[in-house]
Design a protein around this motif. Structure first.
Motif, PDB file in Angstrom:
ATOM      1  N   PHE A  29       0.651  16.606  13.598  1.00  0.00           N
ATOM      2  CA  PHE A  29       0.905  17.369  14.823  1.00  0.00           C
ATOM      3  C   PHE A  29      -0.381  17.602  15.616  1.00  0.00           C
ATOM      4  O   PHE A  29      -0.362  17.622  16.835  1.00  0.00           O
ATOM      5  CB  PHE A  29       1.560  18.708  14.505  1.00  0.00           C
ATOM      6  N   ASN A  30      -1.493  17.828  14.924  1.00  0.00           N
ATOM      7  CA  ASN A  30      -2.788  18.062  15.559  1.00  0.00           C
ATOM      8  C   ASN A  30      -2.759  19.340  16.401  1.00  0.00           C
ATOM      9  O   ASN A  30      -1.731  20.002  16.537  1.00  0.00           O
ATOM     10  CB  ASN A  30      -3.203  16.842  16.406  1.00  0.00           C
ATOM     11  N   ASP A  31      -3.886  19.678  16.976  1.00  0.00           N
ATOM     12  CA  ASP A  31      -3.977  20.847  17.849  1.00  0.00           C
ATOM     13  C   ASP A  31      -3.439  20.493  19.233  1.00  0.00           C
ATOM     14  O   ASP A  31      -3.562  19.336  19.675  1.00  0.00           O
ATOM     15  CB  ASP A  31      -5.433  21.303  17.984  1.00  0.00           C
ATOM     16  N   PRO A  32      -2.865  21.467  19.950  1.00  0.00           N
ATOM     17  CA  PRO A  32      -2.420  21.182  21.323  1.00  0.00           C
ATOM     18  C   PRO A  32      -3.564  20.635  22.164  1.00  0.00           C
ATOM     19  O   PRO A  32      -4.698  21.106  22.082  1.00  0.00           O
ATOM     20  CB  PRO A  32      -1.963  22.565  21.832  1.00  0.00           C
ATOM     21  N   ASP A  33      -3.253  19.624  22.973  1.00  0.00           N
ATOM     22  CA  ASP A  33      -4.299  18.973  23.750  1.00  0.00           C
ATOM     23  C   ASP A  33      -4.551  19.683  25.075  1.00  0.00           C
ATOM     24  O   ASP A  33      -3.747  20.521  25.523  1.00  0.00           O
ATOM     25  CB  ASP A  33      -3.935  17.507  23.997  1.00  0.00           C
ATOM     26  N   VAL A  34      -5.668  19.330  25.703  1.00  0.00           N
ATOM     27  CA  VAL A  34      -5.999  19.812  27.042  1.00  0.00           C
ATOM     28  C   VAL A  34      -5.293  18.886  28.042  1.00  0.00           C
ATOM     29  O   VAL A  34      -5.514  17.674  28.032  1.00  0.00           O
ATOM     30  CB  VAL A  34      -7.521  19.785  27.268  1.00  0.00           C
ATOM     31  N   LEU A  35      -4.445  19.455  28.899  1.00  0.00           N
ATOM     32  CA  LEU A  35      -3.603  18.651  29.773  1.00  0.00           C
ATOM     33  C   LEU A  35      -3.917  18.914  31.248  1.00  0.00           C
ATOM     34  O   LEU A  35      -4.355  20.013  31.614  1.00  0.00           O
ATOM     35  CB  LEU A  35      -2.132  18.943  29.495  1.00  0.00           C
ATOM     36  N   PHE A  36      -3.713  17.877  32.058  1.00  0.00           N
ATOM     37  CA  PHE A  36      -3.945  17.939  33.502  1.00  0.00           C
ATOM     38  C   PHE A  36      -5.336  18.463  33.830  1.00  0.00           C
ATOM     39  O   PHE A  36      -5.535  19.204  34.805  1.00  0.00           O
ATOM     40  CB  PHE A  36      -2.859  18.785  34.201  1.00  0.00           C
ATOM     41  N   ASP A  93     -15.548  20.774  23.499  1.00  0.00           N
ATOM     42  CA  ASP A  93     -14.387  21.363  22.852  1.00  0.00           C
ATOM     43  C   ASP A  93     -13.426  20.251  22.443  1.00  0.00           C
ATOM     44  O   ASP A  93     -13.279  19.242  23.149  1.00  0.00           O
ATOM     45  CB  ASP A  93     -13.680  22.331  23.809  1.00  0.00           C
ATOM     46  N   LYS A  94     -12.735  20.469  21.309  1.00  0.00           N
ATOM     47  CA  LYS A  94     -11.869  19.412  20.785  1.00  0.00           C
ATOM     48  C   LYS A  94     -10.765  19.049  21.769  1.00  0.00           C
ATOM     49  O   LYS A  94     -10.072  19.922  22.294  1.00  0.00           O
ATOM     50  CB  LYS A  94     -11.244  19.849  19.461  1.00  0.00           C
ATOM     51  N   ARG A  95     -10.607  17.755  22.012  1.00  0.00           N
ATOM     52  CA  ARG A  95      -9.528  17.252  22.841  1.00  0.00           C
ATOM     53  C   ARG A  95      -9.492  15.725  22.732  1.00  0.00           C
ATOM     54  O   ARG A  95     -10.471  15.107  22.303  1.00  0.00           O
ATOM     55  CB  ARG A  95      -9.693  17.645  24.313  1.00  0.00           C
ATOM     56  N   MET A  96      -8.397  15.144  23.141  1.00  0.00           N
ATOM     57  CA  MET A  96      -8.330  13.709  23.373  1.00  0.00           C
ATOM     58  C   MET A  96      -8.683  13.501  24.839  1.00  0.00           C
ATOM     59  O   MET A  96      -7.938  13.895  25.736  1.00  0.00           O
ATOM     60  CB  MET A  96      -6.923  13.191  23.071  1.00  0.00           C
ATOM     61  N   ASP A  97      -9.848  12.894  25.092  1.00  0.00           N
ATOM     62  CA  ASP A  97     -10.287  12.720  26.475  1.00  0.00           C
ATOM     63  C   ASP A  97      -9.373  11.768  27.238  1.00  0.00           C
ATOM     64  O   ASP A  97      -8.983  12.059  28.368  1.00  0.00           O
ATOM     65  CB  ASP A  97     -11.723  12.187  26.515  1.00  0.00           C
ATOM     66  N   LEU A  98      -9.065  10.620  26.634  1.00  0.00           N
ATOM     67  CA  LEU A  98      -8.193   9.653  27.295  1.00  0.00           C
ATOM     68  C   LEU A  98      -7.816   8.532  26.345  1.00  0.00           C
ATOM     69  O   LEU A  98      -8.416   8.362  25.285  1.00  0.00           O
ATOM     70  CB  LEU A  98      -8.854   9.076  28.549  1.00  0.00           C
ATOM     71  N   VAL A  99      -6.813   7.755  26.751  1.00  0.00           N
ATOM     72  CA  VAL A  99      -6.470   6.498  26.109  1.00  0.00           C
ATOM     73  C   VAL A  99      -6.620   5.412  27.166  1.00  0.00           C
ATOM     74  O   VAL A  99      -6.237   5.610  28.326  1.00  0.00           O
ATOM     75  CB  VAL A  99      -5.043   6.526  25.518  1.00  0.00           C
ATOM     76  N   ALA A 100      -7.230   4.280  26.779  1.00  0.00           N
ATOM     77  CA  ALA A 100      -7.557   3.241  27.751  1.00  0.00           C
ATOM     78  C   ALA A 100      -6.855   1.932  27.419  1.00  0.00           C
ATOM     79  O   ALA A 100      -6.814   1.513  26.254  1.00  0.00           O
ATOM     80  CB  ALA A 100      -9.065   3.012  27.800  1.00  0.00           C
ATOM     81  N   VAL A 120      -9.784   4.645  22.449  1.00  0.00           N
ATOM     82  CA  VAL A 120      -9.351   6.039  22.423  1.00  0.00           C
ATOM     83  C   VAL A 120     -10.606   6.900  22.464  1.00  0.00           C
ATOM     84  O   VAL A 120     -11.549   6.671  21.701  1.00  0.00           O
ATOM     85  CB  VAL A 120      -8.532   6.345  21.153  1.00  0.00           C
ATOM     86  N   ASP A 121     -10.633   7.903  23.347  1.00  0.00           N
ATOM     87  CA  ASP A 121     -11.818   8.729  23.556  1.00  0.00           C
ATOM     88  C   ASP A 121     -11.544  10.154  23.092  1.00  0.00           C
ATOM     89  O   ASP A 121     -10.550  10.771  23.502  1.00  0.00           O
ATOM     90  CB  ASP A 121     -12.201   8.747  25.040  1.00  0.00           C
ATOM     91  N   LEU A 122     -12.441  10.676  22.249  1.00  0.00           N
ATOM     92  CA  LEU A 122     -12.267  11.987  21.634  1.00  0.00           C
ATOM     93  C   LEU A 122     -13.471  12.871  21.912  1.00  0.00           C
ATOM     94  O   LEU A 122     -14.613  12.396  21.897  1.00  0.00           O
ATOM     95  CB  LEU A 122     -12.101  11.847  20.118  1.00  0.00           C
ATOM     96  N   ALA A 123     -13.222  14.155  22.139  1.00  0.00           N
ATOM     97  CA  ALA A 123     -14.281  15.151  22.225  1.00  0.00           C
ATOM     98  C   ALA A 123     -14.186  16.069  21.010  1.00  0.00           C
ATOM     99  O   ALA A 123     -13.083  16.430  20.586  1.00  0.00           O
ATOM    100  CB  ALA A 123     -14.158  15.963  23.508  1.00  0.00           C
ATOM    101  N   VAL A 124     -15.350  16.445  20.461  1.00  0.00           N
ATOM    102  CA  VAL A 124     -15.397  17.276  19.249  1.00  0.00           C
ATOM    103  C   VAL A 124     -16.608  18.204  19.318  1.00  0.00           C
ATOM    104  O   VAL A 124     -17.642  17.846  19.881  1.00  0.00           O
ATOM    105  CB  VAL A 124     -15.487  16.421  17.961  1.00  0.00           C
TER     106      VAL A 124
END
Length: 311
Positions: free
Chosen positions: A299-306, A61-68, A12-16
């Protein structure tokens, strides 16, 4: 026959924003090992896992970059790409060689909610070791759970395109289906989809050696000052233990152990677990009851999508 290219969960890849604070937490407190750190990107391994890394941290910026996820072969990666393209799925990165630790061959694409998914094969095995008795560090990445405003659509998408199978469902008499546990191998779930107000990371879960190590890890992280949002306890669906914490940026992460395995695929029938039964959330009765406030912690913060990450 259902096309099932996925073999297991990889990372799991995270940006912070506060990269150094996050890196210090995941290494010094959570118990992962830094295998590479270069210009705001770190790759973190679990000592007991053959995966090159199970968490990637990136400054941004906070986001979930991807799941692998893993695939058995380059041919399976190529076949998956062909099927996704034919189905109109947006490819983020065409199949090709990977430049991350361990190399390999993979592709990236958007799922139906707009998060990035990576599938790869032929990644070199990392030299790992047996986690010792009473050593309270993660053995491996157990599973990843995401929030979705339309979990029914998400479940159907992951089943159709990636071959995930439904194992169990969390259900409420007032709200209907709340979580779908999905499997790609004989573990009860490697991926799950929760009903949430927006698309985001619900939690990433890390497997401990056993109950003793799980409890010692829970206590160690609590003493370090991390916020324990729920647990310790033992779920009904999956039969696994749980202690949920927040990392420094509010992502929920879990220590767990003894997740159920589905050893007879043909005999398994997905169950429906009613969350109004106290035993559904916690068989032990040691955690706070499931409530709206407990649910909101994930719930976390809304993610960055597309929008693919820069690396």
């Amino acid at each position: 026959m259902t096309f099932s290219p996925i073999t297991h969960l990889r990372h799991v890849d995270l940006a912070v924003p506060d990269y150094r604070k996050q890196l210090d937490f995941y290494t010094s407190t959570w118990g992962l090992t830094k295998v590479a750190d270069d210009d705001g990107i770190a790759f973190l391994a679990a000592e007991g896992s053959p995966e090159q890394y199970i968490v990637r941290l990136r400054r941004g910026d906070k986001r979930m970059d991807l799941v692998a996820f893993g695939a058995a072969s380059a041919a399976d990666v190529d076949a998956l790409a062909e099927r996704l393209i034919a189905a109109g799925v947006t490819i983020v990165r065409e199949p090709g060689d990977l430049d991350t630790p361990g190399g390999g061959y993979g592709l990236r694409f958007f799922d139906v909610d707009g998060r990035v998914v990576e599938v790869s094969s032929d990644v070199a095995v990392r030299q790992h070791r047996r986690v010792e008795e009473r050593e309270s560090i993660p053995v491996k990445l157990s599973h990843c759970v995401v929030n979705s405003p339309d979990p029914d659509r998400m479940r159907a998408w992951y089943a159709e395109h990636l071959g995930f199978r439904l194992t169990d469902t969390l259900w409420s008499p007032h709200m209907g289906d709340l979580m779908y546990f999905m499997r790609c191998n004989d573990w009860h779930h490697s991926f799950a989809i929760a009903r949430g107000p927006h698309a985001s990371l619900h939690h990433a879960s890390f497997e401990m050696r056993g109950v003793e190590e799980y409890m010692r890890g829970t206590g160690r992280v609590k003493r370090a000052g991390a916020k324990l949002t729920w647990g310790p306890g033992r779920h009904s669906a999956g039969d696994n233990t749980f202690s949920y914490f927040h990392d420094p940026h509010g992502n929920t992460i879990e220590y767990t152990t003894e997740l159920e395995r589905i050893l007879d695929e043909d005999a398994w029938h997905p169950g429906i677990h009613d969350i109004t039964d106290p035993l559904t959330a916690d068989q032990w009765g040691t955690a706070d009851p499931m409530s709206e406030s407990v649910a909101k912690e994930q719930f976390n913060d809304p993610d960055v999508l597309f929008s693919p990450p820069p690396v």
